[in-house]
Design a protein around this motif. Structure first.
Motif, PDB file in Angstrom:
ATOM      1  N   GLU A   1      -9.609  -2.612   2.033  1.00 21.34           N
ATOM      2  CA  GLU A   1      -9.117  -3.112   3.319  1.00 21.34           C
ATOM      3  C   GLU A   1      -9.137  -2.054   4.390  1.00 21.34           C
ATOM      4  OE1 GLU A   1      -5.210  -4.472   2.332  1.00 21.34           O
ATOM      5  OE2 GLU A   1      -5.985  -6.345   1.509  1.00 21.34           O
ATOM      6  N   GLU A   2      -8.933  -0.819   3.958  1.00 21.41           N
ATOM      7  CA  GLU A   2      -8.816   0.263   4.935  1.00 21.41           C
ATOM      8  C   GLU A   2      -9.840   1.346   4.637  1.00 21.41           C
ATOM      9  OE1 GLU A   2      -4.046   0.309   5.633  1.00 21.41           O
ATOM     10  OE2 GLU A   2      -4.781   0.433   3.611  1.00 21.41           O
TER      11      GLU A   2
ATOM     12  N   SER B   1       0.845  -1.203   0.000  1.00 22.91           N
ATOM     13  CA  SER B   1       0.000   0.000   0.000  1.00 22.91           C
ATOM     14  C   SER B   1       0.874   1.243   0.000  1.00 22.91           C
ATOM     15  CB  SER B   1      -0.894   0.014   1.236  1.00 22.91           C
ATOM     16  OG  SER B   1      -1.599  -1.190   1.336  1.00 22.91           O
TER      17      SER B   1
ATOM     18  N   ASP C   1      -6.571  -1.770  -4.003  1.00 26.66           N
ATOM     19  CA  ASP C   1      -5.832  -2.329  -2.858  1.00 26.66           C
ATOM     20  C   ASP C   1      -6.822  -3.068  -1.950  1.00 26.66           C
ATOM     21  OD1 ASP C   1      -4.043  -2.877  -0.897  1.00 26.66           O
ATOM     22  OD2 ASP C   1      -3.657  -0.808  -0.312  1.00 26.66           O
TER      23      ASP C   1
HETATM   24 MG   LIG Z   1      -1.954  -2.814   2.341  1.00 20.77          MG
END
Ligand SMILES: [Mg+2]
Ligand SMILES: Nc1ncnc2c1ncn2[C@@H]1O[C@H](COP(=O)(O)OP(=O)(O)OP(=O)(O)O)[C@@H](O)[C@H]1O
Length: 455
Positions: free
Chosen positions: A125-126, A102, A171
């Motif tokens: 993911e975030e 990332s 991502d």
């Molecule tokens: Mg990552």
């Protein structure tokens, strides 16, 4: 007429299956699986139909033949990509958890956004706030970077189609899913389908697509190897545990060399380029130990000095071990046999270990002479002087053969302050310029070993 497809889904947890089951394998409930008619026309057709159907075009009439690559501004990254990012290309970045995927993607986004067109960073993911936190640490504050926390491929494509960014960063691909397919995000079918759609979409819409892929325990990008066929470039991000250094390798590149590597150092401010990797790989070298010699390797288009270490110790096994890290085991077995027969070293009762320092993988036969010299040096406990480097291919007769790119290897050795290079005589005869080094041309491994420990 379109075929009607029947799927089955769990009314309790949403698990879907291509066949009926009495008990849901996901939530364990009995009798909760019901018939569900899948849409006859998969939804993604809509995305495909958004583009006019392709027509055959004469090769000579295809526009945009001049290669204009977008630069990320990260020199090492651009070089590994083959000189920058090709428009509409698809790149897969694989690596272990926490290695810095990332981070490099966000740093690349910074460079790409500088060209003035928007860059869309999709994180499955975030949250946006978490990505922002990292961006603040890395000093990424470009206005043209847009964040999107989303996992539905259809929604990502719809937003990207409207926004028309120059680059679409995903991502990671394992978190994306399409509602047209059964299976949880990260399952083989989902990963392949989502990647396929995003790559196709990127090519049609004229945006470069970057996919982050996690690596499984076996070391392949999770999901299928087929992912590697879908994209134009596959980059692996590697590093040793406990070391801040990271190596970016191109495993596949439709637009450049695949042997290229980029070296980075992980700092709190992000990944910093290591301008002098030879210096880095040699920095921890012990000066007067036996069993080590430096090999000027060629990684892609760039020479790189690496230390080849060997250890020969008496074996108590019926079959002595030949263990290698960073070198081809079969090649080492072969070189040990050559040492035994052609130079008279009794390695039959010795375990031989070969290690290439710094986590570099040597796949050139040019490393033969360096491996052979380091094994002999360890066996005889004779120190090869620290200023010596060696390269050359070794044949079964013990003859030392010419290798390609001798001059860049010599230049790099001279630049790093080496004073003596053992090289194939046939290479030495063909050199076009003088080097501030003592050249030791050899035709046979016996000559090489006779010269190796000389000061
Ligand atoms: Mg990552
Ligand atoms: N404040 C910090 N100082 C130094 N290094 C840091 C700091 N914060 C994070 N790192 C480094 O960044 C790494 C994580 O980077 P990143 O999140 O880009 O990895 P990733 O490959 O995307 O991980 P994941 O697989 O979990 O998505 C950590 O392993 C650590 O080495």
């Amino acid at each position: 007429m379109a075929k009607v497809r029947i799927d089955y889904a769990c009314t309790s947890c949403g698990f879907s299956s291509p066949k009926w089951l009495g008990r849901c394998p996901d939530c364990g409930k009995w009798g909760s699986i019901v018939e569900e008619v899948a849409p006859a026309e998969p939804k993604y057709r809509v995305a495909v139909d958004a583009f006019p159907a392709s027509k055959p075009v004469r090769l000579t009439e295809v526009s945009g033949s001049a290669e204009v690559r977008a630069k990320t501004g990260i020199g090492e990254f651009d070089r590994v990509m083959g000189g920058g990012v090709v428009p509409s290309s698809a790149t897969l970045i694989g690596g272990d958890p926490g290695i810095g995927k990332s981070t490099i993607l966000l740093q690349a986004a910074k460079g790409l956004a500088r060209e003035g067109k928007p860059v869309l960073y999709v994180s499955g993911e975030e949250s946006e706030a978490q990505v922002k936190l990292r961006a603040a640490r890395l000093g990424v504050d470009e206005k043209e970077i847009y964040l999107l926390s989303e996992t539905s491929v259809e929604r990502v494509m719809a937003i990207a189609a409207e926004m028309a960014p120059s680059a679409l960063l995903i991502d990671s691909i394992q978190t994306m899913f399409t509602s047209d397919l059964p299976g949880a995000p990260g399952s083989v079918g989902q990963v392949r389908e989502c990647a396929g759609r995003l790559v196709f979409f990127g090519k049609k819409a004229g945006m470069s697509v970057f996919l982050v892929g996690h690596v499984t325990k076996e070391g392949t990008i999770a999901g299928p190897r087929v992912l590697e066929h879908l994209v134009d470039t596959v980059l692996y991000f590697e590093g040793e545990k406990g070391h801040p250094y990271r190596i970016l390798k191109a495993v596949k590149n439709r637009f450049g060399s695949t042997n290229e590597i980029g070296v980075f150092e992980m700092r709190s401010s992000g990944l910093a380029e290591v301008a002098d990797p030879s210096g880095l790989f040699l920095s921890e070298r012990g000066e007067d130990a036996s069993g080590t010699v430096v090999f000027p390797a060629i990684e892609g288009t760039r020479p790189l000095l690496v230390e080849v270490q060997a250890l020969a110790s008496q074996s108590f096994l019926a079959m002595p071990r030949r263990t290698t890290l960073g070198a081809d085991t079969n090649r080492v077995i072969l070189l040990c046999a050559i040492l035994e027969r052609k130079a008279g070293l009794s390695l039959y009762n010795q375990d031989v270990f070969v290690n290439v320092a710094g986590g570099i993988e040597l796949d050139e036969t040019a490393a033969d002479l360096a491996i052979l010299c380091s094994v002999a040096s360890s066996f005889k406990d004779q120190v090869i002087p620290a200023g010596t480097a060696a390269f050359g291919e070794v044949g079964l007769g013990g003859e030392v053969r010419a290798v390609p790119m001798a001059e860049p290897r010599l230049n790099e050795a001279a630049r790093m302050g080496f004073t003596r290079v053992i090289l194939p005589a046939s290479n030495a005869e063909r050199l076009s310029s003088k080097y501030p080094l003592t050249l030791v041309p050899v035709r046979h491994i016996k000559e090489a070993l006779a010269q190796a420990w000389k000061k």
